[in-house]
Design a protein around this motif. Structure first.
Motif, PDB file in Angstrom:
ATOM      1  N   THR A 110       0.830  -1.194   0.000  1.00  0.00           N
ATOM      2  CA  THR A 110       0.000   0.000   0.000  1.00  0.00           C
ATOM      3  C   THR A 110       0.869   1.250   0.000  1.00  0.00           C
ATOM      4  O   THR A 110       0.605   2.207  -0.737  1.00  0.00           O
ATOM      5  N   LEU A 111       1.911   1.237   0.815  1.00  0.00           N
ATOM      6  CA  LEU A 111       2.827   2.370   0.872  1.00  0.00           C
ATOM      7  C   LEU A 111       3.524   2.579  -0.470  1.00  0.00           C
ATOM      8  O   LEU A 111       3.645   3.714  -0.945  1.00  0.00           O
ATOM      9  N   ALA A 112       3.954   1.498  -1.100  1.00  0.00           N
ATOM     10  CA  ALA A 112       4.616   1.604  -2.407  1.00  0.00           C
ATOM     11  C   ALA A 112       3.655   2.162  -3.456  1.00  0.00           C
ATOM     12  O   ALA A 112       4.032   3.021  -4.264  1.00  0.00           O
ATOM     13  N   ALA A 113       2.402   1.696  -3.434  1.00  0.00           N
ATOM     14  CA  ALA A 113       1.407   2.201  -4.393  1.00  0.00           C
ATOM     15  C   ALA A 113       1.116   3.675  -4.142  1.00  0.00           C
ATOM     16  O   ALA A 113       1.023   4.471  -5.085  1.00  0.00           O
ATOM     17  N   THR A 114       0.991   4.058  -2.877  1.00  0.00           N
ATOM     18  CA  THR A 114       0.749   5.455  -2.532  1.00  0.00           C
ATOM     19  C   THR A 114       1.933   6.311  -2.942  1.00  0.00           C
ATOM     20  O   THR A 114       1.762   7.406  -3.486  1.00  0.00           O
ATOM     21  N   ASN A 115       3.131   5.809  -2.710  1.00  0.00           N
ATOM     22  CA  ASN A 115       4.340   6.530  -3.101  1.00  0.00           C
ATOM     23  C   ASN A 115       4.385   6.727  -4.616  1.00  0.00           C
ATOM     24  O   ASN A 115       4.719   7.803  -5.105  1.00  0.00           O
ATOM     25  N   GLN A 116       4.015   5.697  -5.349  1.00  0.00           N
ATOM     26  CA  GLN A 116       3.998   5.791  -6.809  1.00  0.00           C
ATOM     27  C   GLN A 116       2.976   6.839  -7.257  1.00  0.00           C
ATOM     28  O   GLN A 116       3.243   7.624  -8.174  1.00  0.00           O
ATOM     29  N   GLN A 117       1.823   6.864  -6.618  1.00  0.00           N
ATOM     30  CA  GLN A 117       0.815   7.880  -6.948  1.00  0.00           C
ATOM     31  C   GLN A 117       1.333   9.286  -6.650  1.00  0.00           C
ATOM     32  O   GLN A 117       1.114  10.216  -7.431  1.00  0.00           O
ATOM     33  N   LEU A 118       2.024   9.432  -5.520  1.00  0.00           N
ATOM     34  CA  LEU A 118       2.582  10.743  -5.171  1.00  0.00           C
ATOM     35  C   LEU A 118       3.627  11.189  -6.181  1.00  0.00           C
ATOM     36  O   LEU A 118       3.667  12.364  -6.551  1.00  0.00           O
ATOM     37  N   VAL A 119       4.458  10.266  -6.633  1.00  0.00           N
ATOM     38  CA  VAL A 119       5.458  10.602  -7.646  1.00  0.00           C
ATOM     39  C   VAL A 119       4.765  11.066  -8.926  1.00  0.00           C
ATOM     40  O   VAL A 119       5.166  12.075  -9.532  1.00  0.00           O
ATOM     41  N   MET A 120       3.707  10.344  -9.327  1.00  0.00           N
ATOM     42  CA  MET A 120       2.970  10.746 -10.529  1.00  0.00           C
ATOM     43  C   MET A 120       2.330  12.119 -10.347  1.00  0.00           C
ATOM     44  O   MET A 120       2.369  12.956 -11.258  1.00  0.00           O
ATOM     45  N   LEU A 121       1.748  12.364  -9.179  1.00  0.00           N
ATOM     46  CA  LEU A 121       1.131  13.664  -8.909  1.00  0.00           C
ATOM     47  C   LEU A 121       2.171  14.782  -8.904  1.00  0.00           C
ATOM     48  O   LEU A 121       1.917  15.876  -9.412  1.00  0.00           O
ATOM     49  N   MET A 122       3.347  14.494  -8.342  1.00  0.00           N
ATOM     50  CA  MET A 122       4.419  15.490  -8.355  1.00  0.00           C
ATOM     51  C   MET A 122       4.849  15.801  -9.778  1.00  0.00           C
ATOM     52  O   MET A 122       5.065  16.968 -10.130  1.00  0.00           O
ATOM     53  N   GLU A 123       4.969  14.770 -10.610  1.00  0.00           N
ATOM     54  CA  GLU A 123       5.344  14.985 -12.000  1.00  0.00           C
ATOM     55  C   GLU A 123       4.282  15.820 -12.723  1.00  0.00           C
ATOM     56  O   GLU A 123       4.610  16.723 -13.493  1.00  0.00           O
ATOM     57  N   GLN A 124       3.006  15.537 -12.441  1.00  0.00           N
ATOM     58  CA  GLN A 124       1.927  16.319 -13.047  1.00  0.00           C
ATOM     59  C   GLN A 124       1.978  17.766 -12.562  1.00  0.00           C
ATOM     60  O   GLN A 124       1.767  18.698 -13.340  1.00  0.00           O
ATOM     61  N   LEU A 125       2.253  17.952 -11.273  1.00  0.00           N
ATOM     62  CA  LEU A 125       2.332  19.294 -10.713  1.00  0.00           C
ATOM     63  C   LEU A 125       3.497  20.073 -11.332  1.00  0.00           C
ATOM     64  O   LEU A 125       3.347  21.240 -11.693  1.00  0.00           O
ATOM     65  N   VAL A 126       4.629  19.401 -11.466  1.00  0.00           N
ATOM     66  CA  VAL A 126       5.787  20.046 -12.092  1.00  0.00           C
ATOM     67  C   VAL A 126       5.454  20.422 -13.528  1.00  0.00           C
ATOM     68  O   VAL A 126       5.764  21.538 -13.977  1.00  0.00           O
ATOM     69  N   GLN A 127       4.812  19.521 -14.253  1.00  0.00           N
ATOM     70  CA  GLN A 127       4.424  19.806 -15.644  1.00  0.00           C
ATOM     71  C   GLN A 127       3.448  20.977 -15.692  1.00  0.00           C
ATOM     72  O   GLN A 127       3.574  21.872 -16.538  1.00  0.00           O
ATOM     73  N   SER A 128       2.497  20.992 -14.773  1.00  0.00           N
ATOM     74  CA  SER A 128       1.524  22.077 -14.711  1.00  0.00           C
ATOM     75  C   SER A 128       2.224  23.409 -14.408  1.00  0.00           C
ATOM     76  O   SER A 128       1.919  24.433 -15.018  1.00  0.00           O
ATOM     77  N   GLU A 129       3.150  23.376 -13.472  1.00  0.00           N
ATOM     78  CA  GLU A 129       3.903  24.587 -13.136  1.00  0.00           C
ATOM     79  C   GLU A 129       4.757  25.053 -14.312  1.00  0.00           C
ATOM     80  O   GLU A 129       4.883  26.256 -14.559  1.00  0.00           O
ATOM     81  N   LYS A 130       5.324  24.093 -15.044  1.00  0.00           N
ATOM     82  CA  LYS A 130       6.111  24.452 -16.231  1.00  0.00           C
ATOM     83  C   LYS A 130       5.212  25.141 -17.260  1.00  0.00           C
ATOM     84  O   LYS A 130       5.593  26.155 -17.845  1.00  0.00           O
ATOM     85  N   LEU A 131       4.018  24.568 -17.478  1.00  0.00           N
ATOM     86  CA  LEU A 131       3.087  25.174 -18.431  1.00  0.00           C
ATOM     87  C   LEU A 131       2.638  26.550 -17.965  1.00  0.00           C
ATOM     88  O   LEU A 131       2.513  27.487 -18.769  1.00  0.00           O
TER      89      LEU A 131
END
Length: 169
Positions: A110-131
């Motif tokens: 569960t922790l690994a899955a949550t961590n993976q989701q957080l990494v994806m959300l961070m990448e989306q946030l970074v992409q959004s901030e870049k845009l």
């Protein structure tokens, strides 16, 4: 095997370390109960081989053995075991330790899955901030270009007006 099977777990017994490794290659178990003394490859070597494989190293291994010297236990833990139960044992103890390791494994997944989701959300946030930054930069560049272009057009219009007046005069 009977103790955990009677508690609702599926059990796939293997009579040797080699057979256990082949069985694990075919289907990854959630937990491994392993004896130290087995024909051919002993439990320590079997555990080391499991832990050296990136796909199998997260499977919790509990040793159950008649060997109860501290050095045997330390060897098991160095090989990658998460627990060590000495024979003779109480079935309640085995079940308690199995349940504990199953819950820990579930929590790790569960922790690994949550961590993976957080990494994806961070990448989306970074992409959004870049845009967003790119949008701000584009607006700034457009503003910087509009001012001189507007001034040039105003000057050109004024020159045209003066030229037309000059021609008429």
């Amino acid at each position: 095997g009977d103790i955990v099977q009677n508690d609702g777990f599926k059990v796939r017994p293997a009579l040797s370390g080699e057979l256990a490794l082949r069985a694990i290659d075919a289907y990854l178990p959630d937990l491994i109960l392993l004896d130290v003394r087995m024909p051919g490859m002993d439990g320590f070597e079997t555990c080391k081989k499991l832990k050296s494989d990136k796909h199998k190293k997260t499977i919790p291994v509990i040793f159950i053995s008649a060997l109860n010297e501290i050095e045997d236990k330390l060897t098991a833990f160095r090989a990658g075991a998460v627990d060590y139960i000495t024979k003779p044992f109480q079935s309640e103890e085995v079940l308690a330790r199995v349940h504990t390791q199953m819950e820990l494994a579930k929590a790790r997944k569960t922790l690994a899955a949550t961590n993976q989701q957080l990494v994806m959300l961070m990448e989306q946030l970074v992409q959004s901030e870049k845009l967003k930054s790119l949008g701000s930069l584009t607006a700034g560049v457009a503003h910087e270009l509009n001012t001189p272009v507007g001034n040039a057009m105003l000057t050109a219009d004024a020159i045209r007006t003066f030229a037309l007046e000059f021609i008429e005069a």
